[in-house]
Design a protein around this motif. Structure first.
Motif, mmCIF file in Angstrom:
data_model
loop_
_atom_site.group_PDB
_atom_site.id
_atom_site.type_symbol
_atom_site.label_atom_id
_atom_site.label_comp_id
_atom_site.label_asym_id
_atom_site.label_seq_id
_atom_site.Cartn_x
_atom_site.Cartn_y
_atom_site.Cartn_z
ATOM 1 N N GLN A 1 27.692 36.472 37.104
ATOM 2 C CA GLN A 1 28.079 35.714 38.489
ATOM 3 C C GLN A 1 27.018 34.169 37.867
ATOM 4 N N GLU A 2 25.999 34.695 37.965
ATOM 5 C CA GLU A 2 25.445 33.258 38.425
ATOM 6 C C GLU A 2 24.462 32.370 37.252
ATOM 7 N N MET A 3 24.678 33.060 36.120
ATOM 8 C CA MET A 3 24.083 32.385 34.400
ATOM 9 C C MET A 3 25.033 32.012 33.751
ATOM 10 N N GLY A 4 26.489 32.161 34.383
ATOM 11 C CA GLY A 4 27.627 31.627 33.727
ATOM 12 C C GLY A 4 28.448 32.597 32.567
ATOM 13 N N ILE A 5 27.962 33.905 33.092
ATOM 14 C CA ILE A 5 28.471 34.551 31.183
ATOM 15 C C ILE A 5 30.100 34.997 31.938
ATOM 16 N N PHE A 6 30.487 35.182 33.057
ATOM 17 C CA PHE A 6 31.712 35.216 33.154
ATOM 18 C C PHE A 6 32.563 34.280 32.405
ATOM 19 N N SER A 7 32.437 32.925 33.131
ATOM 20 C CA SER A 7 33.095 31.688 32.948
ATOM 21 C C SER A 7 33.084 31.786 31.587
ATOM 22 N N LYS A 8 31.278 31.944 30.897
ATOM 23 C CA LYS A 8 32.133 31.583 28.906
ATOM 24 C C LYS A 8 32.760 32.688 28.198
ATOM 25 N N TYR A 9 33.114 34.028 29.194
ATOM 26 C CA TYR A 9 33.886 34.606 28.689
ATOM 27 C C TYR A 9 35.505 34.188 29.140
ATOM 28 N N GLY A 10 36.124 32.934 29.454
ATOM 29 C CA GLY A 10 36.610 32.107 30.125
ATOM 30 C C GLY A 10 37.488 33.207 32.168
ATOM 31 N N LEU A 11 36.935 33.930 32.260
ATOM 32 C CA LEU A 11 36.726 34.528 33.629
ATOM 33 C C LEU A 11 36.681 33.560 34.901
ATOM 34 N N ASP A 12 37.843 34.222 36.072
ATOM 35 C CA ASP A 12 37.579 33.995 37.218
ATOM 36 C C ASP A 12 37.296 34.729 38.206
ATOM 37 N N VAL A 13 35.924 35.169 37.723
ATOM 38 C CA VAL A 13 35.273 36.326 39.129
ATOM 39 C C VAL A 13 35.145 35.954 40.655
ATOM 40 N N VAL A 14 35.806 36.230 41.670
ATOM 41 C CA VAL A 14 35.649 36.144 42.602
ATOM 42 C C VAL A 14 34.535 37.543 43.196
ATOM 43 N N LEU A 15 33.818 37.061 43.176
ATOM 44 C CA LEU A 15 32.514 38.400 43.866
ATOM 45 C C LEU A 15 32.971 38.568 45.540
ATOM 46 N N HIS A 16 33.387 39.757 45.671
ATOM 47 C CA HIS A 16 33.395 40.872 47.155
ATOM 48 C C HIS A 16 31.970 41.355 47.321
ATOM 49 N N ARG A 17 31.503 40.815 48.426
ATOM 50 C CA ARG A 17 30.264 42.085 48.580
ATOM 51 C C ARG A 17 30.795 43.030 49.705
ATOM 52 N N GLU A 18 30.603 44.453 49.943
ATOM 53 C CA GLU A 18 31.358 45.527 50.505
ATOM 54 C C GLU A 18 30.035 46.146 51.173
ATOM 55 N N LEU A 19 30.474 46.985 51.960
ATOM 56 C CA LEU A 19 29.551 47.454 53.078
ATOM 57 C C LEU A 19 28.752 48.959 52.226
ATOM 58 N N GLY A 20 30.126 49.893 51.763
ATOM 59 C CA GLY A 20 29.743 50.693 51.487
ATOM 60 C C GLY A 20 30.768 51.360 50.678
ATOM 61 N N TRP A 21 30.268 52.384 49.806
ATOM 62 C CA TRP A 21 31.343 53.582 49.149
ATOM 63 C C TRP A 21 32.352 53.228 49.367
ATOM 64 N N ALA A 22 32.819 53.818 51.179
ATOM 65 C CA ALA A 22 34.160 54.243 51.315
ATOM 66 C C ALA A 22 34.725 52.970 51.005
ATOM 67 N N THR A 23 34.279 51.745 51.733
ATOM 68 C CA THR A 23 35.269 50.787 51.737
ATOM 69 C C THR A 23 35.658 50.336 50.162
ATOM 70 N N VAL A 24 34.646 50.351 48.975
ATOM 71 C CA VAL A 24 35.277 50.174 47.772
ATOM 72 C C VAL A 24 36.345 51.098 47.499
ATOM 73 N N ARG A 25 35.870 52.257 48.151
ATOM 74 C CA ARG A 25 37.481 53.146 46.970
ATOM 75 C C ARG A 25 38.713 52.574 48.077
ATOM 76 N N ASP A 26 38.153 52.598 49.216
ATOM 77 C CA ASP A 26 40.039 52.307 49.897
ATOM 78 C C ASP A 26 40.680 51.148 49.400
ATOM 79 N N ARG A 27 39.834 49.319 49.327
ATOM 80 C CA ARG A 27 39.493 48.301 48.913
ATOM 81 C C ARG A 27 40.424 48.094 47.457
ATOM 82 N N LEU A 28 39.593 49.271 46.159
ATOM 83 C CA LEU A 28 41.035 49.663 45.196
ATOM 84 C C LEU A 28 41.499 50.122 45.339
#
Length: 345
Positions: A31-58
């Protein structure tokens, strides 16, 4: 039918979750080095509290993909809990990165690398509650590694209580005396160690050398509907993993990870495992294999890496005998990895 927010989001963006750990590095750097953009991707990062939250949101379609513990792939893909949906692992983000940390109330002279723990608990344990260790999730490598460690030293679940906490909550619970130790990824071992209330008897590379750690986990709907973007996402993260492995980039990596939106840890804490040596609280040891981010043997989502996780979950008692199963090659997608690797410049 499983609810999903997939269709309601902007079609061109990618919602990518992460937990604030040192091994979210490939996502942060991309994200910070522009690598996602280099590959033509618009990536929005979402900070999660823990792995249960990751599971539920997926599961509910709030995330297209996430940095994840490998066990969540099996939990969702094989239906190990009430939540089941199609997911895929097209990339291993890193190997190792974890350690066991114990309270300084426990004498390292008596316990050592863990070989003295059984005798200490039999003769020196004075608290009215059980000796308590924490892992990050029932289906995590941390739980597997904790069970490996206690079994190696002649102990079992009947001797120790294992609870589950989000990574960033572990140091404060250790400091307050609610738990006696934990297995977690960085920087939460170094936080306790450099804070003067924790010490580490062993790192994960010493417990199980070469063990897979975090994975890129794709929602099945995202892979099905946006396969080309899935391949580009993997390609971008492979490039980022290579940069993260470069020793000459480590100070830049530390600066990125120290940002509030990532780990918010001090640079001193991050350097403790990202530089050449790791201070355990009792000694300085080599950190050359503490974090491994890049290489075909690291990043390829092979079935042997999947098998290590499954075997560990069974050994730790996390998988009931009647647990559902499925095809490892359907879950661990080497074809996507190979397509991303061959398409990179």
């Amino acid at each position: 039918m499983r609810p999903s927010n997939f269709a309601s989001r902007r079609s061109h963006s990618i919602s990518l979750g992460y937990v604030p750990l040192t091994d979210c590095a490939p996502l942060a750097v991309a994200q910070e080095m522009g690598i996602f953009s280099k590959y033509g991707l618009d990536v929005v990062l979402h900070r999660e509290l823990g792995w249960a939250t990751v599971r539920d949101r997926l599961f509910y379609g709030d995330l297209d993909a996430a940095e994840s513990i490998a066990g969540i792939a099996f939990a969702l893909g094989f239906g190990l809990t009430d939540l089941r949906c199609e997911v895929a692992v097209p990339l291993i983000l890193n190997l190792h990165g974890n350690a066991i940390t114990l309270s300084t109330d426990l004498p390292w002279e008596a316990i050592g690398d863990g070989s003295g723990l059984k005798k200490y608990l039999e003769r020196g344990w004075k608290k009215t509650r059980p000796f308590t260790l924490a892992a990050t999730h029932r289906f995590s490598s941390h739980n597997v590694l904790l069970h490996t460690w206690i079994k190696r030293h002649g102990l079992s679940d009947t001797d120790i209580e294992i609870i589950f906490l989000p990574p960033q909550l572990m140091p404060r619970h250790l400091k307050s005396g609610h738990i006696d130790g934990y297995c977690v990824g960085e920087p939460y071992n170094s936080e306790a160690i450099l804070g003067g209330y924790g010490w580490s008897p062993v790192t994960s590379s010493n417990l199980s050398y070469g063990h897979p750690e975090k994975v890129l986990l794709l929602a099945g709907e995202f892979l099905q509907n946006r396969k080309e973007d899935s391949i580009k996402l993997v390609a971008a993260l492979i490039e980022s993993c290579k940069i993260c492995q470069d020793p000459d980039f480590r100070e830049d990596l530390i600066s990125i990870l120290a940002e509030k939106k990532y780990t918010a840890a001090s640079k001193e804490i991050l350097r403790n495992s990202l530089n050449d040596t790791f201070y355990t609280g009792t000694a300085n040891i080599s950190a050359s294999s503490f974090h491994m981010f890049h290489g075909d043997s690291v990043n390829r989502p092979s079935t042997d890496k999947a098998s290590w996780m499954l075997a560990g979950l069974r050994s730790s008692g996390s998988l009931p005998d009647s647990s559902a199963g499925g095809s490892l090659s359907r879950l661990y997608r080497e074809d996507i990895y190979m397509a991303a690797n061959s398409g990179r410049a």
